[in-house]
Write an enzyme that holds these catalytic residues in place. Structure first.
Site, mmCIF file in Angstrom:
data_model
loop_
_atom_site.group_PDB
_atom_site.id
_atom_site.type_symbol
_atom_site.label_atom_id
_atom_site.label_comp_id
_atom_site.label_asym_id
_atom_site.label_seq_id
_atom_site.Cartn_x
_atom_site.Cartn_y
_atom_site.Cartn_z
ATOM 1 N N GLY A 125 -0.999 71.750 111.805
ATOM 2 C CA GLY A 125 -2.599 72.363 111.923
ATOM 3 C C GLY A 125 -2.769 72.853 110.513
ATOM 4 O O GLY A 125 -3.517 72.703 109.730
ATOM 5 N N THR A 126 -2.107 73.552 109.719
ATOM 6 C CA THR A 126 -1.913 74.433 108.834
ATOM 7 C C THR A 126 -2.166 73.135 107.297
ATOM 8 O O THR A 126 -3.289 73.826 106.541
ATOM 9 C CB THR A 126 -1.332 75.647 108.593
ATOM 10 O OG1 THR A 126 -1.834 76.501 109.143
ATOM 11 C CG2 THR A 126 -1.477 76.174 107.178
ATOM 12 N N CYS A 173 -2.804 84.684 113.698
ATOM 13 C CA CYS A 173 -2.248 85.293 112.191
ATOM 14 C C CYS A 173 -2.872 86.833 111.704
ATOM 15 O O CYS A 173 -2.261 87.677 111.288
ATOM 16 C CB CYS A 173 -3.817 83.691 111.305
ATOM 17 S SG CYS A 173 -2.992 83.016 111.724
ATOM 18 N N HIS A 207 1.946 72.065 118.500
ATOM 19 C CA HIS A 207 2.347 73.621 119.334
ATOM 20 C C HIS A 207 1.447 74.040 120.216
ATOM 21 O O HIS A 207 1.584 75.069 120.414
ATOM 22 C CB HIS A 207 3.122 74.517 118.416
ATOM 23 C CG HIS A 207 2.427 75.434 117.391
ATOM 24 N ND1 HIS A 207 1.695 76.066 117.650
ATOM 25 C CD2 HIS A 207 2.007 74.812 116.847
ATOM 26 C CE1 HIS A 207 1.433 77.413 116.982
ATOM 27 N NE2 HIS A 207 1.223 76.512 115.938
ATOM 28 N N GLN A 240 -7.384 73.208 118.561
ATOM 29 C CA GLN A 240 -7.368 74.648 119.433
ATOM 30 C C GLN A 240 -8.429 73.473 121.165
ATOM 31 O O GLN A 240 -7.698 73.207 122.228
ATOM 32 C CB GLN A 240 -8.277 75.456 119.924
ATOM 33 C CG GLN A 240 -7.754 75.943 119.009
ATOM 34 C CD GLN A 240 -6.408 77.088 119.509
ATOM 35 O OE1 GLN A 240 -6.344 76.942 120.756
ATOM 36 N NE2 GLN A 240 -5.497 77.797 118.802
ATOM 37 N N THR A 293 10.034 63.496 104.081
ATOM 38 C CA THR A 293 11.268 62.857 105.029
ATOM 39 C C THR A 293 10.347 63.388 106.030
ATOM 40 O O THR A 293 10.455 64.548 106.363
ATOM 41 C CB THR A 293 12.744 63.069 105.115
ATOM 42 O OG1 THR A 293 13.289 62.399 103.386
ATOM 43 C CG2 THR A 293 13.149 62.644 106.344
HETATM 44 N N1 PLP Z 1 -6.290 75.990 113.093
HETATM 45 C C1 PLP Z 1 -6.596 76.541 113.930
HETATM 46 C C2 PLP Z 1 -7.690 76.747 114.949
HETATM 47 C C3 PLP Z 1 -5.173 77.558 114.963
HETATM 48 O O1 PLP Z 1 -6.213 77.694 116.495
HETATM 49 C C4 PLP Z 1 -4.458 77.181 114.037
HETATM 50 C C5 PLP Z 1 -3.384 77.757 114.873
HETATM 51 O O2 PLP Z 1 -3.372 79.368 114.971
HETATM 52 C C6 PLP Z 1 -4.606 76.545 113.467
HETATM 53 C C7 PLP Z 1 -5.357 75.679 112.584
HETATM 54 C C8 PLP Z 1 -3.130 76.144 112.740
HETATM 55 O O3 PLP Z 1 -2.164 75.284 113.361
HETATM 56 P P1 PLP Z 1 -0.344 75.773 113.138
HETATM 57 O O4 PLP Z 1 -0.309 76.527 113.674
HETATM 58 O O5 PLP Z 1 -0.209 74.320 113.676
HETATM 59 O O6 PLP Z 1 -0.111 75.505 111.450
#
Ligand code: PLP
Length: 380
Positions: A69-70, A324, A200, A178, A236
């Site tokens: 997600g990041t 985080c 995840h 989320q 990859t």
């Molecule tokens: N965006 C939101 C709203 C999240 O809750 C999270 C995860 O904590 C992320 C992005 C980041 O996702 P990832 O852990 O896959 O990098």
């Protein structure tokens, strides 16, 4: 142990692991290789792409696999903005975005001269569509507003915001990391042009994500190299994880209608009991427009960390709200943005569920919360 920190991460579902297994063993090829082993992996990757596109109501070519997600948020905010720099350098975000969006916007401000407008949210974490409309300008190249918040569970009215953005000709990105386990995700239905997902958070593996971005929108890549993902994200591809994400997303999509109603009712029962039995407890986030899987509180006069420890001693694993920010002494920017005093923000506790949570588990968790807060507050 009762694990109620599913907004931080979820266990991989058995069906997901089984779908991934062949791509970690027999069909292990590099999807860029021009031989049968590589072509079999490429076919699996393409199938995963199509299945995800089907859930999102978009084209397979609009799906870009990322490391999570990041990275999907970084690619959306930086990649869409930098590709549109000739049109302007103005961004609109909310004050409750995940760091992946907020820090990407700040990077554009610091290094590329962007101006970032942060539209305020109300005490429940929702944006007033009129404020959003007022923030958009002729030089706005992107707006990014999360579908649902990870700390307080508030769900935005994206359809309203999407309509406004479209009329103003501004692309709208949403972090649906989320929301993915709980809300319908169609890009058209949500009114967005780009959407981030993470494996995840919905029973898939860690280290895989998706940015879905409408093909017509130019996207500047952030990761350069061999030109995979049609040049939008080199490296990859993690074929097994992509197959896992597709499987997890399809399962969530099929279970969503029943799970949202069932878990939403359990969540409401849980919240009512905590508010009734814990003196001074306050719900954070919207009372109705919230994810079925998130119950979040502040317990003024306690310490959130102490309550979490007490809960863990009673067999309940939860968190203060953001994995985080866990361990950080700073009050959560999300809670400050919804008007919670810094000292009270330090008392936050979030319990987050999967679709398989039971009433008995949440009744036990409610008893544990009542006892844990009592113990920390020294009431008994
Ligand atoms: N965006 C939101 C709203 C999240 O809750 C999270 C995860 O904590 C992320 C992005 C980041 O996702 P990832 O852990 O896959 O990098």
């Amino acid at each position: 142990m009762l694990y109620l920190d599913n907004a931080a991460t979820t266990p991989v579902r058995r069906e997901v692991l089984e779908a991934m297994w062949p791509y970690l063993t027999s069909t292990f090829g590099n999807p860029s290789s021009h031989h049968t082993v590589g072509e079999a992996a490429a076919a699996g990757l393409q199938d995963a792409r199509r299945r995800i596109a089907d859930v999102l109501g978009t084209r397979a070519g609009d799906i870009v696999f990322t490391s999570g997600g990041t990275e999907a948020d970084n690619l959306a905010v930086k990649g869409l903005s930098l590709a549109a720099i000739h049109r302007g350098r103005h961004l609109v975000i909310s004050p409750i975005e995940h760091e992946a969006v907020a820090e990407s916007a700040d990077y554009l401000r610091r290094l590329h001269g962007f101006e970032v407008t942060t539209v305020s949210v109300d005490g429940t974490g929702r944006i007033d569509p009129a404020d959003f409309a007022a923030a958009l300008r002729p030089d706005t190249v992107l707006a990014s507003v999360m579908a649902a918040n990870n700390e307080i569970g508030t769900v935005q009215d994206l359809t309203a915001l999407g309509g406004i953005a479209r009329s103003a000709g501004v692309p709208l990105h949403t972090d649906a990391v989320q929301a993915a386990a709980w809300l319908p995700l169609g890009l058209d239905r949500l009114g967005v042009d780009a959407l981030s997902l993470s494996g995840h958070k919905l029973g898939g593996p860690k280290g895989i994500g998706v940015l879905a971005v409408r093909g017509a929108l130019p996207l500047e890549p952030l990761v350069h190299g061999g030109g995979q993902e049609r040049g939008k994200r080199s490296g990859t591809e993690n074929v097994a994880a992509a197959v896992g994400l597709a499987t997890a997303l399809e399962l969530a999509e099929a279970e969503r209608p029943d799970a949202s109603v069932r878990v939403g009712a359990l969540r409401d029962r849980f919240i009512s009991r905590v508010l009734r039995e814990v003196p001074g407890a306050r719900l954070t986030g919207h009372p109705e427009h919230r994810l079925p899987g998130i119950a979040s509180f502040v317990f003024p006069g306690t310490s959130g960390e102490a309550v979490l420890l007490e809960l863990e001693q009673r067999g309940v694993v939860s968190s203060s709200g953001s994995a985080c920010a866990a361990g950080s002494d700073d009050p959560s920017p999300v809670l400050l943005a919804i008007g919670i005093e810094p000292v009270v923000a330090q008392t936050a506790v979030r319990l987050s569920f999967t679709a398989s949570v039971s009433q008995q588990e949440l009744d036990d968790a409610a008893s544990a919360v009542v006892a844990a807060v009592d113990s920390v507050a020294g009431i008994r």
